[in-house]
Design a protein around this motif. Structure first.
Motif, PDB file in Angstrom:
ATOM      1  N   GLY A   1       0.803  -1.218  -0.014  1.00 40.84           N
ATOM      2  CA  GLY A   1      -0.213   0.081  -0.028  1.00 40.84           C
ATOM      3  C   GLY A   1       0.708   1.137  -0.078  1.00 40.84           C
TER       4      GLY A   1
ATOM      5  N   ARG B   1      -4.138   0.482   4.856  1.00 46.55           N
ATOM      6  CA  ARG B   1      -3.525   1.816   4.447  1.00 46.55           C
ATOM      7  C   ARG B   1      -4.637   2.483   3.616  1.00 46.55           C
ATOM      8  NH1 ARG B   1       1.622   3.125   4.333  1.00 46.55           N
ATOM      9  NH2 ARG B   1       0.708   5.208   4.166  1.00 46.55           N
ATOM     10  N   ASP B   2      -5.331   1.537   2.708  1.00 47.45           N
ATOM     11  CA  ASP B   2      -6.367   2.382   1.795  1.00 47.45           C
ATOM     12  C   ASP B   2      -7.609   2.865   2.770  1.00 47.45           C
ATOM     13  OD1 ASP B   2      -5.220   1.657  -0.372  1.00 47.45           O
ATOM     14  OD2 ASP B   2      -6.409  -0.005  -0.835  1.00 47.45           O
TER      15      ASP B   2
ATOM     16  N   GLU C   1      -2.495  -3.536   2.790  1.00 46.81           N
ATOM     17  CA  GLU C   1      -2.934  -2.461   1.899  1.00 46.81           C
ATOM     18  C   GLU C   1      -4.291  -2.007   2.334  1.00 46.81           C
ATOM     19  OE1 GLU C   1      -2.521  -4.884  -1.601  1.00 46.81           O
ATOM     20  OE2 GLU C   1      -0.319  -4.649  -1.652  1.00 46.81           O
TER      21      GLU C   1
END
Lengths: 312, 262
Positions: free
Chosen positions: A17, B169-170, B166
């Motif tokens: 990310g 974080r998104d 991820e």
């Protein structure tokens, strides 16, 4: 993780990310891996380099390290000392190698029946049997070793049995000696061979064994062609795990052997301890490292197909 | 087939006896009245009270624990960070660095021990620090523990699904929040396993401790060794029995914990 473009610059990529450049990678590696690596480098690799350095220096009169260059330390364990040829150190090297290899071989022969016995048990018993192999491994080696002094003592029943059979004189202890060292070594290192071997045996495809038996192969041929190739990774890992500590041990020969069973480990201990000849001790230590590395390389070559990550 | 099976059982029984004979004999002799010799003279627990009143044994036990806890905490933090860096980020000669990490795992402990002894002696001559004692022992233990922790944690990191981090974080978590709320709980079993391994390695270590210890920093394995060198006494058997008890309980607990997870 080595995809570079033509400028040798690692392209920015999205990882977990986050968009990371080569610089980010370096910075984070340094932050995370840096301290741990630095620790090992400073306190292990640097000392090992010093070891190489002092192995070519001499010992001063008071046991201090004198800054005069010499090859004498290496000549000494090749047998060429100040007083002509002395077979003491070549013998120690040879004895360590023989003991290391023999211990590994004996443990291997013993590990096979035990492993197949455990693998053939039903589930709850199997876990128990396996835990029983692990427990000695987690029990301090020093304790398991000195216990043999009690077991092999002159008035113990093992010594009496040996005297009764006529192997030894009455009241004679079975230690210190070569037999005691072998007994201690095999007892201490057997679990190191059983566990990796068991991991391989568990994954074995038994239909291959059945096929070999159906085709009329006898016991030995079944073992040789249907069992052994399948458990080779476990055998290789177990042999390394046994041979390396067996080569370097100083506790077992120290507690169970006499002066006639001195090994590399004892020789190192003696030079860094009572004899206070550190340069010579460093030379013996380097030799031990070389032997271990050669052993690892040999096993690695024999088992090249499995590649990296074999040890753990 | 039945004959082979009986033979296998008999052989294995013999091998188990062989593995356990030393452990059993130490336990039995810790209850033996006889002070010398190996004959059985009757049951007693007096060696345990002798041990309890032995200040050397108590201070050795304290040193062993302080050493194991201090070195394990340091090694677990450093080893986990090391594994994270190796697992996710790139740096030059990374492959070589990963291989070097195996060196402390494979070299004989006596090599490590004398190398450190030499290093501390040289430093002492040069800068006057690093007198042998508990501090040098902690430094040495951390050195051999770091690679073990890193290897165990790294294998756990390999199995991690990047999508979870991820997603965090998104959803707007900072890297710090992502680490503590997502990554760390996920790798915690690996960190715990690595730490536990490091702890037992420290408790069990004799050789490295023996060479890097100083006056007053005797640990239990060193105490046992020096006592055995003078001649085995029953209170050393009592001490060993207690250590065996702790190891057996520890092994069984860990095995049960692992089984519960599966």
């Amino acid at each position: 993780m080595s995809a570079h473009n033509e400028h040798g610059e690692r392209p920015a990529e999205v990882l977990f990310g986050e968009r990371l450049t080569r610089r980010d990678h370096l910075r984070r590696s340094a932050m995370l891996s840096g301290p741990g690596f630095l620790w090992v480098v400073i306190f292990l690799f640097l000392p090992l380099l010093f070891m190489v350095g002092i192995s070519v220096l001499s010992r001063g009169a008071a046991g201090e390290i004198s800054l005069t260059f010499t090859w004498e330390n290496f000549q000494r364990f090749a047998g060429f000392g100040e007083l002509g040829f002395d077979p003491m150190y070549p013998t120690i090297i040879l004895r360590s190698l023989v003991l290391g290899l023999a211990t590994t071989a004996i443990c291997l022969v013993m590990a096979f029946p035990l492993t197949f016995f455990i693998a053939g048990l039903r589930s709850p018993l199997k876990n128990l049997a396996l835990t029983l192999v692990v427990i000695p491994l987690w029990t301090n080696l020093l304790i398991r070793t000195y216990a043999w002094q009690i077991l092999l003592a002159g008035d113990g029943w093992l010594a009496r049995a040996a005297a009764w059979v006529g192997l030894t004189g009455a009241g004679e202890a079975l230690y210190p000696g070569t037999l005691a060292v072998y007994t201690g070594m095999v007892c201490d290192f057997l679990p190191f061979l059983v566990l990796p071997l068991y991991a391989s045996v568990e994954k074995m495809d038994w239909s291959i064994v059945e096929a070999a038996m159906d085709l009329g192969a006898n016991g030995w041929r079944v073992f040789q062609h249907a069992v052994l190739p399948q458990v080779k990774p476990g055998v290789a890992a177990g042999c390394i795990l046994t041979f390396i500590p067996a080569m370097g041990t100083f506790v077992i020969p120290d507690l169970l052997g006499g002066s006639k069973t001195m090994l590399l480990g004892n020789a190192i201990q003696q030079q860094f301890g009572p004899s206070r000849d550190w340069p010579f001790g460093a030379a013996i230590t380097l030799l031990a490292v070389v032997i271990v590395m050669l052993g690892l390389w040999l096993f690695y070559r024999l088992d090249a197909k499995r590649g990296e990550g074999m040890i753990l | 087939m039945t004959r082979g099976h009986w033979l296998l059982t008999l052989l294995s029984g013999g091998l188990y006896t062989f593995l356990y004979a030393p452990i059993v004999v130490v336990i039995v002799y810790s209850f033996n009245t006889a002070r010398y010799g190996s004959g059985w003279r009757g049951f007693t627990t007096k060696w345990y009270s002798t041990l309890w009143n032995n200040p050397q044994a108590l201070s050795a036990a304290e040193n062993t624990l302080v050493l194991a806890v201090a070195s394990t905490v340091l090694a677990t933090v450093l080893g986990t960070m090391l594994a994270m860096g190796l697992n996710r980020y790139w740096f030059p000669a990374k492959r070589l660095a990963s291989w070097l990490l195996y060196v402390p795992v494979v070299i004989p402990d006596i090599v490590m021990a004398v190398a450190m002894l030499l290093f501390y002696a040289l430093l002492r001559d040069l800068v006057g620090l690093f007198n042998l004692g508990l501090t040098t022992m902690v430094i040495s233990h951390v050195t051999f523990q770091i690679p073990f922790v890193a290897i165990v944690v790294r294998s756990r990191l390999f199995g991690l699904d990047p999508a979870l981090e991820e997603a965090a974080r998104d959803l707007g978590a900072t890297p710090w929040q992502t680490f503590w709320r997502v990554t760390f709980p996920l790798i915690l079993p690996g960190v715990a396993a690595g730490g536990l391994l490091a702890f037992t390695l420290s408790l069990d270590d004799f050789v490295v401790s023996f060479f890097t210890s100083g006056p007053g920093s005797t640990t239990l394995p060193i105490l046992i060794y020096s006592s055995v060198k003078r001649g085995i006494t029953p209170d050393i058997n009592a001490l060993s029995t207690l250590i065996i008890l702790v190891s057996v309980v520890g092994t069984v607990l860990i095995t049960l914990m692992q089984r519960a997870k599966q």
